[in-house]
Design a protein around this motif. Sequence first.
Motif, PDB file in Angstrom:
ATOM      1  N   UNK A 102       3.234   2.704 -13.623  1.00 53.88           N
ATOM      2  CA  UNK A 102       3.964   1.451 -13.435  1.00 53.88           C
ATOM      3  C   UNK A 102       4.803   1.500 -12.162  1.00 53.88           C
ATOM      4  N   UNK A 103       5.387   2.654 -11.866  1.00 57.29           N
ATOM      5  CA  UNK A 103       6.164   2.784 -10.632  1.00 57.29           C
ATOM      6  C   UNK A 103       5.259   2.615  -9.418  1.00 57.29           C
ATOM      7  N   UNK A 104       4.078   3.200  -9.471  1.00 57.50           N
ATOM      8  CA  UNK A 104       3.150   3.076  -8.347  1.00 57.50           C
ATOM      9  C   UNK A 104       2.710   1.636  -8.153  1.00 57.50           C
ATOM     10  N   UNK A 105       2.505   0.922  -9.253  1.00 57.69           N
ATOM     11  CA  UNK A 105       2.121  -0.482  -9.149  1.00 57.69           C
ATOM     12  C   UNK A 105       3.255  -1.314  -8.562  1.00 57.69           C
ATOM     13  N   UNK A 106       4.497  -1.007  -8.961  1.00 57.72           N
ATOM     14  CA  UNK A 106       5.644  -1.723  -8.406  1.00 57.72           C
ATOM     15  C   UNK A 106       5.784  -1.454  -6.916  1.00 57.72           C
ATOM     16  N   UNK A 107       5.547  -0.219  -6.521  1.00 64.21           N
ATOM     17  CA  UNK A 107       5.657   0.129  -5.102  1.00 64.21           C
ATOM     18  C   UNK A 107       4.566  -0.572  -4.282  1.00 64.21           C
ATOM     19  N   UNK A 108       3.338  -0.600  -4.834  1.00 67.78           N
ATOM     20  CA  UNK A 108       2.249  -1.295  -4.143  1.00 67.78           C
ATOM     21  C   UNK A 108       2.563  -2.778  -3.995  1.00 67.78           C
ATOM     22  N   UNK A 109       3.144  -3.362  -5.024  1.00 71.09           N
ATOM     23  CA  UNK A 109       3.516  -4.780  -4.965  1.00 71.09           C
ATOM     24  C   UNK A 109       4.611  -4.998  -3.925  1.00 71.09           C
ATOM     25  N   UNK A 110       5.546  -4.055  -3.832  1.00 70.67           N
ATOM     26  CA  UNK A 110       6.614  -4.168  -2.822  1.00 70.67           C
ATOM     27  C   UNK A 110       6.011  -4.274  -1.423  1.00 70.67           C
ATOM     28  N   UNK A 111       5.034  -3.419  -1.135  1.00 75.03           N
ATOM     29  CA  UNK A 111       4.419  -3.451   0.194  1.00 75.03           C
ATOM     30  C   UNK A 111       3.635  -4.732   0.434  1.00 75.03           C
ATOM     31  N   UNK A 112       3.034  -5.271  -0.601  1.00 72.80           N
ATOM     32  CA  UNK A 112       2.277  -6.522  -0.452  1.00 72.80           C
ATOM     33  C   UNK A 112       3.195  -7.706  -0.153  1.00 72.80           C
ATOM     34  N   UNK A 113       4.412  -7.668  -0.706  1.00 73.07           N
ATOM     35  CA  UNK A 113       5.313  -8.813  -0.619  1.00 73.07           C
ATOM     36  C   UNK A 113       6.476  -8.597   0.349  1.00 73.07           C
ATOM     37  N   UNK A 114       6.578  -7.433   0.964  1.00 68.56           N
ATOM     38  CA  UNK A 114       7.778  -7.049   1.709  1.00 68.56           C
ATOM     39  C   UNK A 114       8.141  -8.025   2.815  1.00 68.56           C
ATOM     40  N   UNK A 178       1.952  -2.298   9.838  1.00 70.59           N
ATOM     41  CA  UNK A 178       2.530  -0.953   9.910  1.00 70.59           C
ATOM     42  C   UNK A 178       2.065  -0.104   8.734  1.00 70.59           C
ATOM     43  N   UNK A 179       2.069  -0.669   7.548  1.00 65.17           N
ATOM     44  CA  UNK A 179       1.667   0.098   6.351  1.00 65.17           C
ATOM     45  C   UNK A 179       0.227   0.598   6.496  1.00 65.17           C
ATOM     46  N   UNK A 180      -0.658  -0.212   7.032  1.00 69.42           N
ATOM     47  CA  UNK A 180      -2.039   0.222   7.254  1.00 69.42           C
ATOM     48  C   UNK A 180      -2.089   1.393   8.232  1.00 69.42           C
ATOM     49  N   UNK A 181      -1.303   1.296   9.289  1.00 69.70           N
ATOM     50  CA  UNK A 181      -1.230   2.381  10.265  1.00 69.70           C
ATOM     51  C   UNK A 181      -0.669   3.651   9.617  1.00 69.70           C
ATOM     52  N   UNK A 182       0.433   3.493   8.905  1.00 68.59           N
ATOM     53  CA  UNK A 182       1.120   4.662   8.326  1.00 68.59           C
ATOM     54  C   UNK A 182       0.247   5.407   7.319  1.00 68.59           C
ATOM     55  N   UNK A 183      -0.464   4.675   6.482  1.00 66.78           N
ATOM     56  CA  UNK A 183      -1.294   5.330   5.469  1.00 66.78           C
ATOM     57  C   UNK A 183      -2.551   5.970   6.061  1.00 66.78           C
ATOM     58  N   UNK A 184      -2.846   5.688   7.330  1.00 64.65           N
ATOM     59  CA  UNK A 184      -4.006   6.308   7.981  1.00 64.65           C
ATOM     60  C   UNK A 184      -3.652   7.623   8.675  1.00 64.65           C
ATOM     61  N   UNK A 185      -2.369   7.947   8.756  1.00 62.87           N
ATOM     62  CA  UNK A 185      -1.946   9.145   9.474  1.00 62.87           C
ATOM     63  C   UNK A 185      -2.168  10.402   8.643  1.00 62.87           C
ATOM     64  N   UNK A 186      -2.388  11.550   9.294  1.00 60.14           N
ATOM     65  CA  UNK A 186      -2.384  12.831   8.576  1.00 60.14           C
ATOM     66  C   UNK A 186      -0.955  13.159   8.174  1.00 60.14           C
ATOM     67  N   UNK A 187      -0.668  13.130   6.879  1.00 63.25           N
ATOM     68  CA  UNK A 187       0.718  13.264   6.444  1.00 63.25           C
ATOM     69  C   UNK A 187       0.807  14.044   5.133  1.00 63.25           C
ATOM     70  N   UNK A 188       0.161  15.196   5.094  1.00 59.85           N
ATOM     71  CA  UNK A 188       0.268  16.043   3.908  1.00 59.85           C
ATOM     72  C   UNK A 188       1.668  16.620   3.828  1.00 59.85           C
ATOM     73  N   UNK A 189       2.012  17.179   2.692  1.00 58.64           N
ATOM     74  CA  UNK A 189       3.304  17.841   2.558  1.00 58.64           C
ATOM     75  C   UNK A 189       3.426  18.977   3.568  1.00 58.64           C
ATOM     76  N   UNK A 190       4.575  19.029   4.238  1.00 58.18           N
ATOM     77  CA  UNK A 190       4.897  19.955   5.340  1.00 58.18           C
ATOM     78  C   UNK A 190       4.047  19.727   6.587  1.00 58.18           C
TER      79      UNK A 190
END
Length: 208
Positions: A102-114, A178-190
């Motif tokens: 549910x938290x993930x769905x809320x976060x996804x909705x936030x990005x859709x409506x931001x 921006x969100x599309x760009x950001x989620x395409x980056x290599x961004x693993x932990x550390x």
Amino acid sequence: MTKTSLYFIRHGESLANAGGAPLPNADIPLTDKGHQQALHRLKQWQTLGISPSSIYHSDMCRTKQTALPFCTHYDIQARPLGLLNELNTLAFEHIKDISTDARRQMNAHWWQMAELDHKDGIGADSFREFLDRVDSFISQIHQFDDNTLFFGHGIWLGLFGYRLMNLPIRHHDDIRRFRQYQTSLPMHNTALYRLDVQNTTKSLVWMD
């Protein structure tokens, strides 16, 4: 022309990354795996032969914990820097009693409506506040010494790179781009990034 290199490391795996119980954003700790990732990143860092001149982390527990092995090894006292704080999309009061899905769905909705000035509630950021943090950091880049090391967050690093390219964020559609760009980056932990600064030229490079 003098070149300055600044280094950025995303935090190790956090309790939120692993789908753990919700906590206020600033209090989310590393998992055991996250602590091991921080130690592994230190070993990899040592192969670069670079001694950090200074170490900074955000106000979030997970970045402070990721920085700790570096501080211990190099005997450097890290300093908190609020400009590094991650975007906090959802108010804790709205997520404290719901499931991970549910938290993930809320976060996804936030990005859709931001929208730039919308805030989900107490303790949450508007995107404009987040943007102002990153832009303020960029305006202060020349104040940091060569080989300064920063421990931060994935969305923050994404916006940092986006704004270094002078890409605008003026309204809802820009935030989605921006969100599309950001989620395409290599961004693993550390994940490790290097910023090379020479006069007015700034180049952000993913190292590993």
